[in-house]
Design a protein around this motif. Structure first.
Motif, PDB file in Angstrom:
ATOM      1  N   LEU A   1       0.829  -1.206   0.000  1.00 60.58           N
ATOM      2  CA  LEU A   1       0.000   0.000   0.000  1.00 60.58           C
ATOM      3  C   LEU A   1       0.866   1.259   0.000  1.00 60.58           C
ATOM      4  O   LEU A   1       1.994   1.245   0.501  1.00 60.58           O
ATOM      5  N   PRO A   2       0.349   2.353  -0.548  1.00 63.49           N
ATOM      6  CA  PRO A   2       1.106   3.614  -0.546  1.00 63.49           C
ATOM      7  C   PRO A   2       1.423   4.075   0.877  1.00 63.49           C
ATOM      8  O   PRO A   2       0.717   3.731   1.831  1.00 63.49           O
ATOM      9  N   ASP A   3       2.493   4.852   1.022  1.00 66.68           N
ATOM     10  CA  ASP A   3       2.865   5.394   2.326  1.00 66.68           C
ATOM     11  C   ASP A   3       1.698   6.169   2.927  1.00 66.68           C
ATOM     12  O   ASP A   3       1.018   6.933   2.238  1.00 66.68           O
ATOM     13  N   GLY A   4       1.486   5.954   4.203  1.00 70.60           N
ATOM     14  CA  GLY A   4       0.430   6.669   4.895  1.00 70.60           C
ATOM     15  C   GLY A   4      -0.910   5.977   4.893  1.00 70.60           C
ATOM     16  O   GLY A   4      -1.853   6.441   5.548  1.00 70.60           O
ATOM     17  N   VAL A   5      -1.020   4.881   4.170  1.00 74.63           N
ATOM     18  CA  VAL A   5      -2.277   4.120   4.123  1.00 74.63           C
ATOM     19  C   VAL A   5      -2.121   2.877   4.986  1.00 74.63           C
ATOM     20  O   VAL A   5      -1.235   2.052   4.756  1.00 74.63           O
ATOM     21  N   ASP A   6      -2.945   2.763   5.997  1.00 75.29           N
ATOM     22  CA  ASP A   6      -2.923   1.607   6.887  1.00 75.29           C
ATOM     23  C   ASP A   6      -3.955   0.576   6.439  1.00 75.29           C
ATOM     24  O   ASP A   6      -5.108   0.918   6.170  1.00 75.29           O
ATOM     25  N   ALA A   7      -3.521  -0.660   6.376  1.00 80.62           N
ATOM     26  CA  ALA A   7      -4.428  -1.731   5.971  1.00 80.62           C
ATOM     27  C   ALA A   7      -5.398  -2.057   7.094  1.00 80.62           C
ATOM     28  O   ALA A   7      -4.996  -2.240   8.242  1.00 80.62           O
ATOM     29  N   THR A   8      -6.675  -2.108   6.781  1.00 78.22           N
ATOM     30  CA  THR A   8      -7.686  -2.535   7.740  1.00 78.22           C
ATOM     31  C   THR A   8      -8.066  -3.982   7.443  1.00 78.22           C
ATOM     32  O   THR A   8      -7.788  -4.517   6.355  1.00 78.22           O
ATOM     33  N   GLU A   9      -8.716  -4.608   8.399  1.00 75.63           N
ATOM     34  CA  GLU A   9      -9.139  -5.997   8.204  1.00 75.63           C
ATOM     35  C   GLU A   9     -10.087  -6.121   7.018  1.00 75.63           C
ATOM     36  O   GLU A   9      -9.985  -7.069   6.221  1.00 75.63           O
ATOM     37  N   SER A  10     -11.008  -5.162   6.885  1.00 70.31           N
ATOM     38  CA  SER A  10     -11.958  -5.224   5.773  1.00 70.31           C
ATOM     39  C   SER A  10     -11.257  -4.991   4.442  1.00 70.31           C
ATOM     40  O   SER A  10     -11.634  -5.580   3.418  1.00 70.31           O
ATOM     41  N   MET A  11     -10.243  -4.144   4.437  1.00 69.48           N
ATOM     42  CA  MET A  11      -9.485  -3.889   3.220  1.00 69.48           C
ATOM     43  C   MET A  11      -8.743  -5.148   2.766  1.00 69.48           C
ATOM     44  O   MET A  11      -8.746  -5.506   1.578  1.00 69.48           O
ATOM     45  N   VAL A  12      -8.119  -5.821   3.732  1.00 70.20           N
ATOM     46  CA  VAL A  12      -7.416  -7.066   3.420  1.00 70.20           C
ATOM     47  C   VAL A  12      -8.390  -8.101   2.874  1.00 70.20           C
ATOM     48  O   VAL A  12      -8.095  -8.803   1.893  1.00 70.20           O
ATOM     49  N   LYS A  13      -9.560  -8.197   3.491  1.00 69.45           N
ATOM     50  CA  LYS A  13     -10.562  -9.171   3.033  1.00 69.45           C
ATOM     51  C   LYS A  13     -11.042  -8.850   1.625  1.00 69.45           C
ATOM     52  O   LYS A  13     -11.212  -9.756   0.785  1.00 69.45           O
ATOM     53  N   THR A  14     -11.281  -7.567   1.353  1.00 70.69           N
ATOM     54  CA  THR A  14     -11.718  -7.175   0.012  1.00 70.69           C
ATOM     55  C   THR A  14     -10.684  -7.570  -1.029  1.00 70.69           C
ATOM     56  O   THR A  14     -11.015  -8.144  -2.077  1.00 70.69           O
ATOM     57  N   TYR A  15      -9.440  -7.280  -0.728  1.00 68.39           N
ATOM     58  CA  TYR A  15      -8.369  -7.623  -1.666  1.00 68.39           C
ATOM     59  C   TYR A  15      -8.273  -9.134  -1.852  1.00 68.39           C
ATOM     60  O   TYR A  15      -8.225  -9.638  -2.982  1.00 68.39           O
ATOM     61  N   SER A  16      -8.244  -9.861  -0.744  1.00 68.09           N
ATOM     62  CA  SER A  16      -8.106 -11.314  -0.821  1.00 68.09           C
ATOM     63  C   SER A  16      -9.260 -11.944  -1.576  1.00 68.09           C
ATOM     64  O   SER A  16      -9.055 -12.792  -2.457  1.00 68.09           O
ATOM     65  N   ASP A  17     -10.476 -11.536  -1.249  1.00 68.71           N
ATOM     66  CA  ASP A  17     -11.651 -12.105  -1.909  1.00 68.71           C
ATOM     67  C   ASP A  17     -11.615 -11.831  -3.409  1.00 68.71           C
ATOM     68  O   ASP A  17     -11.978 -12.700  -4.220  1.00 68.71           O
TER      69      ASP A  17
END
Length: 216
Positions: free
Chosen positions: A24-40
């Protein structure tokens, strides 16, 4: 002899969520929902044999979470990040070298062609095998019988062996397509020709199948 790639020849040194977060770009923190969206989205694209699965997944993340950046560039960075997080144990490399010395060796794997071939190149495995069959390039995924039959046609032989770590995707369909099978896992599966805990033990166990050409 064909080998599965991820989990069989390759080990991962970092968990998936860390690989995603590092991309992810600098300054962007991965959230659990973000990780799930990407993985799915990645898994759906791979299951549907879509082109550019990682770019599609990052496009969804950028759109849904207002993440800045170009999805194609993020996908390129993710591929390199995942490749860098894989390793081939030295005992595994020696096993593939020994098999390839006297037998025809190949890799049969599910996944995206660019990602899987990049891993093979990064670890020098592409120089050891004669055939690489990747689901998203071929147009069918394990456990479909078509991909196993295609692999057999790529390396004609009297006897075929498949080595994999997923019983339902690797061992069951390979057996149905006439392969001898080696299941790499903690459970003893009598349906497989052989079961080994890991590839450290495989060279000695494979002697009967390889006519004694592999020594421990």
């Amino acid at each position: 002899m064909y080998f599965d790639l991820d989990g069989t020849l390759l080990e991962y040194t970092r968990p998936f969520d860390q690989l995603f977060e590092r991309t992810l770009p600098d300054g962007v923190d991965a959230t659990e929902s973000m990780v799930k969206t990407y993985s799915d989205r990645v898994l759906a694209a791979l299951d549907d044999l879509e082109d550019d699965p990682y770019e599609r997944a990052f496009a969804a993340v950028c759109r849904e979470y207002d993440v800045p950046g170009d999805p194609a560039a993020l996908a390129d960075e993710y591929v390199e990040t995942e490749v860098a997080a894989t390793r081939v144990p030295e005992t595994t490399r020696r096993l593939v070298e020994l098999v390839a010395r006297d037998h025809r060796a190949g890799v049969l794997t599910n996944g995206d062609g660019r990602m899987q071939r990049r891993k093979l190149t990064a670890h020098g495995l592409d120089d050891l095998v004669e055939s690489v069959v990747v689901s998203n390039e071929f147009g069918a995924r394990k456990p479909a019988s078509e991909i196993f039959e295609h692999a057999k046609a790529e390396l004609p032989a009297e006897t075929f062996v498949y080595v994999g770590d997923t019983f339902e995707e690797d061992i069951v369909p390979a057996r149905e397509c006439g392969f001898e099978t080696v299941y790499v896992g903690d459970d003893v599966r009598t349906e497989a020709t052989l079961t080994v805990a890991d590839l450290d033990d495989l060279a000695a166990v494979l002697r009967p199948l390889l006519d004694g050409t592999i020594s421990s």
